[in-house]
Design a protein around this motif. Structure first.
Motif, PDB file in Angstrom:
ATOM      1  N   LYS A   5      -0.200  -8.020 -22.784  1.00 43.81           N
ATOM      2  CA  LYS A   5      -0.530  -6.775 -22.088  1.00 43.81           C
ATOM      3  C   LYS A   5       0.735  -5.975 -21.791  1.00 43.81           C
ATOM      4  O   LYS A   5       1.748  -6.538 -21.372  1.00 43.81           O
ATOM      5  N   GLY A 208      -4.381  -1.039 -11.079  1.00 43.84           N
ATOM      6  CA  GLY A 208      -3.507  -2.119 -11.558  1.00 43.84           C
ATOM      7  C   GLY A 208      -4.266  -3.183 -12.330  1.00 43.84           C
ATOM      8  O   GLY A 208      -3.732  -4.259 -12.612  1.00 43.84           O
ATOM      9  N   ASP A 211      -3.765  -5.991 -15.871  1.00 43.76           N
ATOM     10  CA  ASP A 211      -3.340  -7.398 -15.880  1.00 43.76           C
ATOM     11  C   ASP A 211      -4.580  -8.302 -15.908  1.00 43.76           C
ATOM     12  O   ASP A 211      -4.630  -9.305 -16.632  1.00 43.76           O
ATOM     13  N   LYS A 266       3.414  -6.056  -6.509  1.00 44.95           N
ATOM     14  CA  LYS A 266       2.658  -5.252  -7.467  1.00 44.95           C
ATOM     15  C   LYS A 266       2.794  -5.752  -8.907  1.00 44.95           C
ATOM     16  O   LYS A 266       2.048  -5.346  -9.793  1.00 44.95           O
TER      17      LYS A 266
HETATM   18 MG    MG Z   1       0.604  -3.092 -12.864  1.00 45.72          MG
END
Ligand code: MG
Ligand code: ADP
Ligand code: ASP
Length: 465
Positions: A5, A208, A211, A266
Motif C-alpha cells: 500500500k 486514513g 492501510d 497516524k
Molecule cells: Mg495514512
C-alpha cells in the motif's frame, strides 16, 4: 503474494509516483504483487471540502471542482506519460471520473443536502483517480498493470464513513475479481479507502483507511506479508513532528501498534492490525523515499527488553463531566450516559469515574463535544430540572497522552514513573485510565502541555537513541 500500500505522499507528486512505480516494478518481478493506493495528498480533503461547500450553496466551488481535482493528476500525467496516446487515454479516463464528481457535487448543491452515503461516494474519487494514474505509469514503464476499484473487491456493512469488512464475502469477491487479472499477467492497482456494501453502494472505511484496505486484501488473498509504504522509516518511538529524537522501532506487536494508532500515531490506521493478525500476516511499515531502510515489522513478536516502547498523543479533545446527586445512583447514570452517547454516534476515547463525587468524565473529539453535550442535556432533561443532575460540563482544548509497551505488563512502578515525570514537569493531570491489558497507560492533560509531556516521557523512559 505481497500486498503493498502506498499512502498519499507516496503518490502525491510526479516524483513520488515515479518512486512508487519503481518499487512496484521491482518487487513484481520477484513475486505476485497487489498494489493499493491512497488518493494524492490533499485530494481527499479537497473533495470533502467541496462536498460540504456544495451543500452550503457554494456554486462557484462546484463550477471549479472539475479543474481543481484534475490539476494535480494532470501535472503528474504530463510529466510521467511521455507517450502521447497513453497520456490522452489516461487524461480521458481521469476527465470522466472528474465529470462524475462534478455531477454529484452539482446534485448536492441543488438539494443543499449531503447525506453520509453521498459523501462516501464523492470522497472515493480521489483513490479512483490516483489508481488510474499509477496503473498508467506502470504500463508506460514496462509493468503491465490495471486499475481496480475496490468496490469490486471489498464487501462491507452499510456504515458510511466507518464501514467494516465482511471478510468471507470479501475473500470470495477479491479472488474472483483478481483471478483473471493475475492470469493476464497484470499487476492490480487497487483503490484504498473504500469498498461497497452488499447492494454495491460505496462505503468508506474512515479517514486514513487505506492501510485497513491493505490488510483486508492481505487477509483475503492470504498474502505472505503486507507492506505499508509511507513517508517515514517506520513506527517510531514518538511522532517525529513532536519529538525530533524519536527513532524507528525495528519491531512492535500487533497489540502495541493498535494501541499506538488508537492514541494518535497516524502512521497506521488502528483497525489495520486485525485482519492481518487473524491470518498471522506480518505488516511492514516502510519509507517510499528511503526504500532500503529496514522499516518496522508489526507481528506477534513483542519485547525489545524495554518497559515502554513508545509515546503517542491525540490533541483536539474535550472532556465532558456529568455530576449527579447521590440519589441518582452512579451505575444508572453511567448506563444512561453511554446509551445516549452511543445513539448520538459520538466516539468516546476514554472514560473515568469518581464514585464518591458521583461523577463520570469521558473524552471525545472537540468537534463532537457539543453534539455529545446536547445528547446528555436531552437524556437528563427531567433530572436537571429536578436538580438530581447538578451539571454537565465541557472542558475543551485537551489531549490524551498514551505510554505504550507490552513490557509494562506486570512491571510495577510504571504508573509511578509516568506521573512522577508529569509532576516534575509541573503538568496537571485531568483524568487517568489504564487498560486491563496493561500495555498502555493513558491520561488527559491540557492541549498546551502536549509537547512538553511527550518529550519528557520520551526522555524519562530513555526512548531516545
Ligand atoms: Mg495514512
Ligand atoms: P500516509 O499518507 O502514507 O498514509 P500518514 O500521514 O497517514 O501517511 O502517516 C505517516 C505520518 O504519521 C508520518 O509522516 C508522521 O508524521 C506521523 N506519525 C505520528 N506518529 C508516528 C509514529 N509514532 N511513528 C511514525 N510516524 C508517526
Ligand atoms: N485518502 C484517504 C484519506 O485521506 C485514505 C488514506 O489516505 O488512507 O483519509
Amino acid at each position: 503474494m505481497l500486498v503493498m500500500k502506498f499512502g498519499g505522499t507516496s503518490v502525491g507528486s510526479a516524483a513520488a509516483i515515479a518512486q512508487t512505480v519503481d518499487i512496484l516494478a521491482t518487487y513484481s518481478r520477484q513475486e505476485q504483487v497487489v498494489g493499493i493506493v491512497s488518493a494524492m495528498s490533499g485530494v481527499t480533503n479537497a473533495l470533502l471540502a467541496k462536498a460540504e461547500a456544495a451543500a452550503a450553496g457554494d456554486s462557484e466551488g462546484v463550477d471549479a471542482a472539475r479543474a481543481t481535482l484534475l490539476a494535480p493528476h494532470r501535472t503528474a500525467a504530463v510529466e510521467l506519460l511521455p507517450n502521447g496516446d497513453r497520456r490522452r487515454e489516461t487524461e480521458a479516463t481521469l476527465g470522466a471520473l472528474a465529470d462524475d464528481v462534478a455531477r454529484m457535487l452539482y446534485s448536492v448543491y441543488v438539494l443543499r443536502e449531503l447525506s453520509p452515503r453521498a459523501r462516501d461516494r464523492i470522497v472515493s474519487f480521489g483513490e479512483r483517480m490516483s489508481s488510474v494514474l499509477v496503473a498508467a505509469v506502470l504500463n508506460e514503464r514496462g509493468t503491465p498493470a490495471q486499475a481496480v476499484p475496490a468496490d469490486r473487491l471489498i464487501v462491507t456493512d452499510s456504515v458510511f464513513d466507518g464501514a467494516s469488512p465482511l471478510l468471507e464475502q470479501t475473500r470470495a469477491r477479491t479472488n474472483a475479481t483478481l483471478e483473471p487479472i493475475f492470469a493476464a499477467g497484470l499487476l492490480p492497482v487497487v483503490t484504498g479507502f473504500f469498498g461497497a456494501d452488499e447492494r454495491g453502494i460505496t462505503t468508506t472505511l474512515g479517514r486514513g483507511g487505506s492501510d485497513y484496505s491493505a490488510s483486508i486484501l492481505g487477509n483475503a488473498l492470504d498474502a505472505r506479508e503486507i507492506w505499508i509504504w509511507t513517508d517515514v522509516d517506520g513506527v517510531m518511538t514518538a511522532d517525529p513532528r513532536i519529538v525530533p529524537e524519536a527513532y524507528t522501532l525495528p519491531a512492535v506487536s500487533y497489540a502495541e501498534a493498535t494501541e499506538m494508532a488508537y492514541f494518535g500515531a497516524k502512521v497506521i490506521h488502528p483497525k489495520t492490525m486485525h485482519p492481518a493478525m487473524e491470518r498471522n500476516i506480518p505488516i511492514w511499515i516502510k519509507n517510499t523515499f528511503n526504500p532500503t531502510a529496514p522499516g518496522t515489522c508489526i507481528s506477534t513478536e513483542t519485547s525489545n527488553g524495554r518497559v515502554a516502547k513508545a509515546i503517542a498523543s491525540i490533541s483536539g479533545l474535550a472532556a465532558i463531566t456529568v455530576e449527579g446527586r447521590g440519589q441518582l445512583g452512579v451505575s444508572d447514570v453511567t448506563a444512561r450516559i453511554f446509551s445516549a452517547i452511543g445513539r448520538s454516534g459520538v466516539n468516546v476515547f476514554m472514560i473515568s469515574q469518581a464514585s464518591s463525587q458521583h461523577s463520570v468524565t469521558f473524552v471525545v473529539q472537540d468537534s463532537q463535544a457539543e453534539l455529545a453535550a446536547a445528547a446528555l442535556r436531552a437524556e437528563f432533561a427531567t433530572d436537571l430540572a429536578r436538580e438530581l443532575v447538578l451539571s454537565i460540563e465541557t472542558n475543551r482544548d485537551l489531549a490524551i497522552i498514551a505510554v505504550v509497551g507490552e513490557g509494562m505488563r506486570g512491571t510495577p512502578g510504571v504508573a509511578g514513573q509516568v506521573f512522577g515525570t508529569m509532576g516534575n514537569e509541573g503538568i496537571n493531570i485531568i483524568a487517568i485510565a489504564q487498560g486491563s491489558s496493561e500495555l498502555n497507560i493513558s491520561f488527559v492533560i491540557s492541549g498546551a502541555d502536549v509537547r512538553r509531556a511527550v518529550a519528557a516521557l520520551h526522555r524519562g523512559f530513555a526512548l531516545a537513541r
